[in-house]
Structure formats: structure tokens, C-alpha cells
Design an enzyme around this catalytic site. Sequence first.
Site, PDB file in Angstrom:
ATOM      1  N   CYS A 275       0.859  -1.190   0.000  1.00  0.00           N
ATOM      2  CA  CYS A 275       0.000   0.000   0.000  1.00  0.00           C
ATOM      3  C   CYS A 275       0.889   1.233   0.000  1.00  0.00           C
ATOM      4  CB  CYS A 275      -0.938  -0.007   1.207  1.00  0.00           C
ATOM      5  SG  CYS A 275      -1.938   1.489   1.287  1.00  0.00           S
ATOM      6  N   TYR A 372     -13.901   6.369  -0.525  1.00  0.00           N
ATOM      7  CA  TYR A 372     -14.379   5.430  -1.544  1.00  0.00           C
ATOM      8  C   TYR A 372     -15.474   5.999  -2.451  1.00  0.00           C
ATOM      9  CZ  TYR A 372     -11.200   2.142   0.453  1.00  0.00           C
ATOM     10  OH  TYR A 372     -10.038   1.534   0.860  1.00  0.00           O
TER      11      TYR A 372
HETATM   12  C1  DNO Z   1      -8.362   1.698   3.828  1.00  0.00           C
HETATM   13  C2  DNO Z   1      -7.923   0.326   3.599  1.00  0.00           C
HETATM   14  C3  DNO Z   1      -7.692  -0.434   4.876  1.00  0.00           C
HETATM   15  C4  DNO Z   1      -7.495  -1.888   4.567  1.00  0.00           C
HETATM   16  C5  DNO Z   1      -7.262  -2.780   5.741  1.00  0.00           C
HETATM   17  C6  DNO Z   1      -6.723  -4.093   5.256  1.00  0.00           C
HETATM   18  O1  DNO Z   1      -8.927   2.306   2.995  1.00  0.00           O
HETATM   19  O2  DNO Z   1      -6.849   0.265   2.759  1.00  0.00           O
HETATM   20  O3  DNO Z   1      -8.784  -0.275   5.696  1.00  0.00           O
HETATM   21  O4  DNO Z   1      -8.644  -2.380   3.964  1.00  0.00           O
HETATM   22  O5  DNO Z   1      -6.431  -2.240   6.646  1.00  0.00           O
HETATM   23  O6  DNO Z   1      -6.992  -5.084   6.174  1.00  0.00           O
END
Ligand code: DNO
Length: 395
Positions: A275, A372
Site C-alpha cells: 500500500c 471510496y
Molecule cells: C483503507 C484500507 C484499509 C485496509 C485494511 C486491510 O482504505 O486500505 O482499511 O482495507 O487495513 O486489512
Amino acid sequence: MIPDLAQTFRWFGPSDPVTLHAIKQTGATGIVTALHHIPAGDTWSLIEIEKRKAVIENSGFKWSVVESVNIHEDIKIGTDRRDHYISNYKETLKNLSQAGINIVCYNFMPVLDWTRTHLDFRLPNNASALRYHAQAIAAFDLYILQREDAFNEFTPQQQQAAKVYLDSLNADEKKLLLNTVLAGLPGTDEVFTVDEFKVYLEKYRAVDEAKLKENLGYFLKAIIPYAEELGIKMCIHPDDPPFPILGLPRVVKNEADLTDIVNMYQSPANGLTLCTGSLGANAANDIPGIITRLGQHIHFLHLRNVNREADGSFYEADHLAGSTDMFAVMKSIIMEQLKRSDVGRADLSIPMRPDHGHKILDDFNYNTYPGYSVIGRLKGLAELRGLELGIKRML
Ligand code: DNO
């Protein structure tokens, strides 16, 4: 010819105001989702999984990645109930594999998932972004949560600045800060109260970084051999932000942690979610270098950018702007695809999703989960796939 990365989009399920129909128009072919209505620790039945899978496939998508099968706090804390929750987790993995879903994202962040202080931070063009403001977290920690140890962790100057910040907020703004910091899991509307959160802090009192890492190792040793047998690729998500907050430890915050994790149990089933937004909030994280060195373990990509400030604050920038060099990131990813091709690996089309997006244009008319929105993410996806194509054509 190196195939494209698999373009995916996160969808929170039937209650998500962003419909599968809308996602279709983004060009994404894969869906990233979870059974958000099932509490962490409970088993996902095959029936429930198949039901959701059918909805996704009937709209012409593949369910590419599960994000996330969340980990019960007892596993992270290491209580004597952990084996019970680990056995439920294995059952869920078995059911997922039976349904043919084999990439599973998870995280090991205590109590809270990702944390922000502002969900509607306006950029000069009036787009709405997510922001983490270090002073606001300090103000929350010291004067709203009133965590005793915080007074030893922040310098007197920081404490003073946090007080000034807090005093500048009116009652509604203070409440908003509280609800923003203590928001629960993504895909839910749950918000912890200060008292509930304090109970968790107490449970974590004996869990420092070393202990949390040990508990992660315990979990991996129990889960990974089974996941490998099932053909499931687990991929841990980094901590967001990638440093300890509110007195809670963090163990997935930098390259050293990621290296420790893949070495805790070496297996293709013990992988990483890369990420760029989470890791990118710490300037010391060399993301293109991390991809070069740990790329073989990456099963899932979250691509987004943050704009860092000197005091640890950041806001979410346009996908190709911000502090992380997204060209260098994409180039490293493509190099990883080439390496996989050279050694004959089948998983060249690593699933990627545009992580988060600003609220822009018509996004303001929908009450989407923070980060989102559909158009903001579509913009991110469009930019990223253009970048990918451009680099590939130049090779
Ligand atoms: C946020 C996401 C996180 C992710 C979790 C993975 O937008 O990238 O909440 O889903 O941490 O477990």
C-alpha cells in the site's frame, strides 16, 4: 509481452452507494470486497460466500481479492481464546478456497483500522480529501482521551500546541474529531465511544511492539501452512499511519517489519499487500526499493499518494501527485512482473486497485464510505493505467 496488472475496485457490498453497475464503467474487471456484516472472529460460511460471489459474477466481475478477513483482537492481544479464533479463521479460508477465491488481505493493527482526523479536507480546487493532522491527534490523545502516558510521549511544546488547537475548536468540531478518530472498521458505521476505546487500551497495556510481533508470528505459523495447502495467498496490509498512535503498537510499518514478516514463515502463502499510501506517510520508506527487494511476496497492490508535512501530518493527494514518486513505483512493479515472467511464475497480473479517491463532481451527492467515492477513484484508476501503459510501451 507483459500482461496488464489486474484492475480492481473496492466494493463494500449491496449497501454501498457505489453500485457494481457504476463500477463497470470504470473499466475495472475485478472486485475487492468482504462480508462486512460478519463480525471479526466469526466464520464465513460457504453459503454466504457463494451468495456474494454470485452477485459479483452476475454483474460481470471476478471476485479478485478478499479485503479483509479481519483478525479478532484476541489473536492480536494473544489471549487464551486465540486458538478458537484461529480455528474459525482457518474455516473461513477453507470456505473461500472452495469458492475459488484465493487472495486474502488482512491487517494486524490493534483496535482501529486506518486512522484520520479529517474526512472532508478541502483542496484548492474544492475536492474533498482525507487528512491526518498530527496536532489534532495529539489534542485528541491528551485532552479528549486523556491518556496518561501521552503526557510523557509529547514534548511540552507539542502539548501546548495541541491545547491551542483544541481550544480553537467549537463543540461540534470536537465531536467530529472524536467520531473521526474512533471510527471502527471500514465497511461499517460503527464508532467507538471514548469509554469503549479505553477498555481496549487497557487490554493492550501488556502488548508492546515485541509482543504484538510475537502474536503475529503465532498467527502466521498457525495459518500459513494451511493457507498454502488450500492455495490461498495471504497478504498483510501495512499500518496506516505507519507509526504508533494513541499508545497502540505497530508492527507493519516499514521495510524491516515487512522483511521480518515474510521470514516468520517462508511460503508463497505468506505475502504482502503493498500500500503506497500507508507506507508513503513515512518519508523513510523507500517504496520503489521495497518493491524491488520484496516484490516476489506482493500479491495485491493499493496505489495512492499522500502529501507529507514535516510534523507527520499528511493529506491524500492526487494519485500521481503527492510525496511518492508514482512513476518510480509503477516502474518497480513492472520490473517485478518481468522477474516473475523470467522465472515462469503464473501470477504476473497482480491485482491492483486505485486506493481511495477524492470526492469530486457528482461524488458529493452520495454518502460513500470515506475515501471510496466513485469518480475520484475512477480518476485515480485512469491515471494509473495510463502510467502503466506508458511505461510498458517505452520498455
Ligand atoms: C483503507 C484500507 C484499509 C485496509 C485494511 C486491510 O482504505 O486500505 O482499511 O482495507 O487495513 O486489512
